[in-house]
Design a protein around this motif. Structure first.
Motif, PDB file in Angstrom:
ATOM      1  N   GLN A   7       0.795  -1.226   0.000  1.00  0.00           N
ATOM      2  CA  GLN A   7       0.000   0.000   0.000  1.00  0.00           C
ATOM      3  C   GLN A   7       0.830   1.279   0.000  1.00  0.00           C
ATOM      4  O   GLN A   7       0.335   2.327  -0.397  1.00  0.00           O
ATOM      5  N   LEU A   8       2.066   1.229   0.469  1.00  0.00           N
ATOM      6  CA  LEU A   8       2.804   2.459   0.687  1.00  0.00           C
ATOM      7  C   LEU A   8       4.306   2.217   0.646  1.00  0.00           C
ATOM      8  O   LEU A   8       4.787   1.178   1.098  1.00  0.00           O
ATOM      9  N   ARG A   9       5.013   3.182   0.120  1.00  0.00           N
ATOM     10  CA  ARG A   9       6.467   3.184   0.149  1.00  0.00           C
ATOM     11  C   ARG A   9       6.905   4.505   0.772  1.00  0.00           C
ATOM     12  O   ARG A   9       6.447   5.566   0.339  1.00  0.00           O
ATOM     13  N   VAL A  10       7.767   4.444   1.761  1.00  0.00           N
ATOM     14  CA  VAL A  10       8.234   5.645   2.447  1.00  0.00           C
ATOM     15  C   VAL A  10       9.751   5.686   2.379  1.00  0.00           C
ATOM     16  O   VAL A  10      10.413   4.696   2.650  1.00  0.00           O
ATOM     17  N   VAL A  11      10.267   6.857   2.034  1.00  0.00           N
ATOM     18  CA  VAL A  11      11.707   7.048   1.918  1.00  0.00           C
ATOM     19  C   VAL A  11      12.107   8.222   2.808  1.00  0.00           C
ATOM     20  O   VAL A  11      11.751   9.364   2.517  1.00  0.00           O
ATOM     21  N   PRO A 101      -1.266   4.815   5.181  1.00  0.00           N
ATOM     22  CA  PRO A 101      -2.156   4.093   4.274  1.00  0.00           C
ATOM     23  C   PRO A 101      -3.632   4.421   4.496  1.00  0.00           C
ATOM     24  O   PRO A 101      -4.404   4.455   3.557  1.00  0.00           O
ATOM     25  N   GLN A 102      -4.025   4.692   5.731  1.00  0.00           N
ATOM     26  CA  GLN A 102      -5.418   4.983   6.015  1.00  0.00           C
ATOM     27  C   GLN A 102      -5.836   6.348   5.484  1.00  0.00           C
ATOM     28  O   GLN A 102      -7.011   6.600   5.274  1.00  0.00           O
ATOM     29  N   THR A 109      -0.684   6.523  -3.916  1.00  0.00           N
ATOM     30  CA  THR A 109      -1.378   5.324  -4.360  1.00  0.00           C
ATOM     31  C   THR A 109      -0.353   4.218  -4.500  1.00  0.00           C
ATOM     32  O   THR A 109       0.811   4.400  -4.179  1.00  0.00           O
ATOM     33  N   SER A 110      -0.776   3.074  -5.028  1.00  0.00           N
ATOM     34  CA  SER A 110       0.157   1.962  -5.186  1.00  0.00           C
ATOM     35  C   SER A 110       1.267   2.284  -6.177  1.00  0.00           C
ATOM     36  O   SER A 110       2.242   1.575  -6.260  1.00  0.00           O
TER      37      SER A 110
END
Length: 119
Positions: A7-11, A101-102, A109-110
């Motif tokens: 659902q999510l990528r965080v850098v 994600p919520q 988005t994806s």
């Protein structure tokens, strides 16, 4: 470093540093490096043809137009302008909670990643 889920990528821009050190280290150049690397990785490693990046702000409420800090306008916004000039789809800076994600909604988005200046 990228923290990734379906659902999510965080850098994070700064890694393994205290909050004080992170503030001292943060620059537009660091943000540009992290964002360009993320954009390339999303294309290469995740097969996302047109990635979108959502830039999180540093200060609470993304600085409230300078009332809670000016890093969003003095450091983050110039980096975002340079990314846009490179053709990278980037939004923000926004509240860091926007990256969850919520609450991601349209901004993430994806096919996107959230770039955060917090560790």
């Amino acid at each position: 470093m990228m923290l990734a889920s379906p659902q999510l990528r965080v850098v994070p821009v700064t890694v393994h540093a205290s909050l004080r050190e992170s503030l001292a280290m943060l620059s537009s150049d660091m943000i540009l490096l992290a964002a360009r690397t993320t954009h390339a990785a999303l294309r290469r490693d995740f097969g996302i043809a047109h990635p979108r990046l959502a830039m999180a702000g540093l200060n609470p409420h993304a600085g409230e137009q300078g009332a809670l800090g000016d890093e969003e306008t003095t450091i983050i916004a110039p980096a975002m302008a340079a990314l846009r000039a490179d053709g990278i789809d980037v939004t923000g800076p926004g509240r860091p909670t926007r990256c969850s994600p919520q609450r991601r909604g349209h901004a993430t988005t994806s096919r996107s990643a959230c770039i955060t200046t917090r560790r």
